[in-house]
Design an enzyme around this catalytic site. Structure first.
Site, short mmCIF file in Angstrom:
data_model
loop_
_atom_site.label_atom_id
_atom_site.label_comp_id
_atom_site.label_asym_id
_atom_site.label_seq_id
_atom_site.Cartn_x
_atom_site.Cartn_y
_atom_site.Cartn_z
CG HIS A 74 -2.10 -0.78 -4.20
ND1 HIS A 74 -2.37 0.63 -3.86
CD2 HIS A 74 -2.11 -1.52 -3.10
CE1 HIS A 74 -2.97 0.51 -2.69
NE2 HIS A 74 -2.93 -0.72 -2.28
CG ASN B 29 -3.55 3.67 0.38
OD1 ASN B 29 -4.63 3.55 0.67
ND2 ASN B 29 -3.05 2.37 0.20
CD GLU C 9 -2.97 3.66 -6.04
OE1 GLU C 9 -3.32 4.82 -6.03
OE2 GLU C 9 -2.41 3.17 -5.28
CB SER D 260 -0.84 0.20 1.23
OG SER D 260 -1.57 -1.41 1.25
N1 LIG Z 1 -6.20 -4.66 3.99
C1 LIG Z 1 -6.14 -3.72 2.83
O1 LIG Z 1 -7.09 -3.14 2.51
C2 LIG Z 1 -5.20 -3.56 1.84
C3 LIG Z 1 -5.53 -3.00 0.30
C4 LIG Z 1 -4.46 -2.97 -0.58
C5 LIG Z 1 -3.20 -3.63 -0.58
N2 LIG Z 1 -3.07 -3.93 0.77
C6 LIG Z 1 -1.64 -4.42 0.88
O2 LIG Z 1 -1.62 -5.92 0.84
C7 LIG Z 1 -0.44 -6.75 1.66
C8 LIG Z 1 -1.20 -7.63 2.69
O3 LIG Z 1 -2.26 -7.02 3.34
P1 LIG Z 1 -3.54 -7.69 4.04
O4 LIG Z 1 -4.60 -6.84 4.36
O5 LIG Z 1 -4.08 -9.06 3.07
O6 LIG Z 1 -3.01 -8.40 5.39
P2 LIG Z 1 -3.29 -9.61 6.13
O7 LIG Z 1 -2.91 -9.40 7.69
O8 LIG Z 1 -4.85 -10.12 5.93
O9 LIG Z 1 -2.40 -10.89 5.47
C9 LIG Z 1 -1.09 -10.74 5.78
C10 LIG Z 1 -0.34 -12.03 5.24
O10 LIG Z 1 0.92 -12.08 5.36
C11 LIG Z 1 1.39 -13.16 5.75
N3 LIG Z 1 2.52 -13.09 6.71
C12 LIG Z 1 2.60 -12.40 7.91
N4 LIG Z 1 3.94 -12.20 8.49
C13 LIG Z 1 4.59 -12.73 7.45
C14 LIG Z 1 6.05 -13.30 7.27
N5 LIG Z 1 6.98 -12.67 8.33
N6 LIG Z 1 6.53 -13.58 6.01
C15 LIG Z 1 5.47 -13.78 5.34
N7 LIG Z 1 4.13 -13.84 5.37
C16 LIG Z 1 3.88 -13.18 6.44
C17 LIG Z 1 0.26 -13.37 6.96
O11 LIG Z 1 0.21 -14.98 7.13
C18 LIG Z 1 -0.89 -13.28 5.83
O12 LIG Z 1 -1.25 -14.17 4.88
C19 LIG Z 1 0.21 -5.58 2.52
O13 LIG Z 1 1.50 -5.12 1.77
C20 LIG Z 1 -0.99 -4.50 2.53
O14 LIG Z 1 -0.45 -2.94 2.47
C21 LIG Z 1 -3.97 -4.01 1.80
#
Ligand SMILES: NC(=O)c1ccc[n+]([C@@H]2O[C@H](COP(=O)([O-])OP(=O)(O)OC[C@H]3O[C@@H](n4cnc5c(N)ncnc54)[C@H](O)[C@@H]3O)[C@@H](O)[C@H]2O)c1
Length: 294
Positions: free
Chosen positions: A140, A190, A152, A119
């Site tokens: 993204h 963001n 994005e 993000s």
């Molecule tokens: N939540 C949102 O609205 C959103 C939107 C767009 C982008 N993102 C981005 O997407 C990515 C994931 O976010 P999310 O919301 O799915 O998070 P989440 O917390 O739902 O999932 C995170 C994932 O990362 C894994 N993880 C945690 N620690 C780890 C490690 N040390 N090594 C490898 N894997 C690990 C977890 O097991 C899980 O599968 C982030 O970069 C976030 O910024 C999030």
């Protein structure tokens, strides 16, 4: 370059959503989670999501079965070796992502594109972990990925034109609308959105208005589909804190300093929908998954 097989790394909120998007768009998908049981659980969740769409007559049973048949859930990173494109969507932590790019660079074919769904983190720092920085970009997606049209496409200083063209073509094939943006913290959405969300928490904490009135005001006054505190719960408060910290660290603008209440809620593991409690209570919510990050 045309994309046939896509690797998704991370099976949290976004990894699961992107998997659904790619599988429904006829890509072969290799979904990689650190634990096989989490990968299998994400596949079972995808089955449920697609079956609900069959019940609502949005897709046919044959479409559901075909999409499911295109996804392979794995725990070994080596299974990504034959992917044309890998999108990582693991926790928003630069050290974790840099290590992952290092590993992906060793595992994947030299021609593969490696993308991040970050993000806010600098794509260039991930690109420079690899021996192919021209093949690295940001892709993204927004949350929930199956429903949100925007993606994005992020150009780091090193990203090649062919990589960007292929990433855009992939996004369009997924039925999404790509926008181009330079690799700057928060990209477009963001960078504009999170200062507003952070200020909503500060306003709540200062007692200016109640949670419900803040959310009602922004829905009714700005025609937003959900209020800022509802949106923070949807995004996840840990992810939100990481995003706001990145903006603050990049621009050193005092108005971006994370709301103290947000830090406290993250420490208390009140992370929003994914843990069953954030600004709102989701203890009866069907998507509650307390152990997702374990
Ligand atoms: N939540 C949102 O609205 C959103 C939107 C767009 C982008 N993102 C981005 O997407 C990515 C994931 O976010 P999310 O919301 O799915 O998070 P989440 O917390 O739902 O999932 C995170 C994932 O990362 C894994 N993880 C945690 N620690 C780890 C490690 N040390 N090594 C490898 N894997 C690990 C977890 O097991 C899980 O599968 C982030 O970069 C976030 O910024 C999030």
């Amino acid at each position: 370059m045309s994309i046939k097989r896509v690797g998704i790394v991370g099976s949290g909120i976004m990894g699961a959503g992107i998997t659904e998007v790619a599988a429904k768009s006829e890509f072969e998908v290799v979904l990689r989670s650190r634990a096989q049981e989490t990968a299998d659980a994400t596949l079972a969740q995808l089955d449920k999501s697609l079956s609900r769409q069959v019940e609502k007559e949005k897709i046919s049973e044959a479409d559901r079965d075909a999409a499911l048949g295109r996804v392979r859930a794995v725990s070994d990173l080596g299974e990504l070796a034959e992917c044309d494109l890998v999108i990582e969507s693991v926790v928003e932590d630069l050290d974790v992502k840099k290590q992952l790019f290092d590993d992906l660079d060793r595992v994947c074919d030299d021609s593969a594109i490696l993308a991040t769904n970050t993000s806010t983190l600098p794509v260039i720092d991930m690109a420079m972990q690899t021996g192919r920085p021209e093949n690295v970009c940001g892709i993204h997606f927004f949350n929930p990925a199956p429903a949100m049209p925007l993606v994005e496409v992020v150009k780091a200083l090193t990203t090649g034109d062919e990589t960007l063209a292929t990433a855009r073509a992939f996004v369009e094939h997924c039925g999404k609308d790509p926008v181009d943006v330079r690799d700057q913290t928060g990209f477009i959405v963001n960078a504009l959105l999170f200062p507003y969300l952070n200020n909503a928490i500060k306003m709540l904490d200062a007692g200016v208005a109640t949670r419900d009135d803040i959310d009602t005001a922004m829905k009714g006054g700005c025609n937003f589909p959900m209020g800022p505190l509802q949106l923070l719960d949807l995004v996840g408060l840990d992810t939100s804190l990481s995003i706001i910290e990145s903006l603050y660290n990049e621009f050193r603008d005092h108005s971006y300093s994370p709301a103290p209440l947000l830090r406290h809620m993250v420490s208390a593991e009140k992370l929003g929908r994914k843990t069953g409690e954030g600004f709102y209570d989701y203890s009866n919510h069907k998507n509650k998954n307390k152990n997702k990050n374990k």
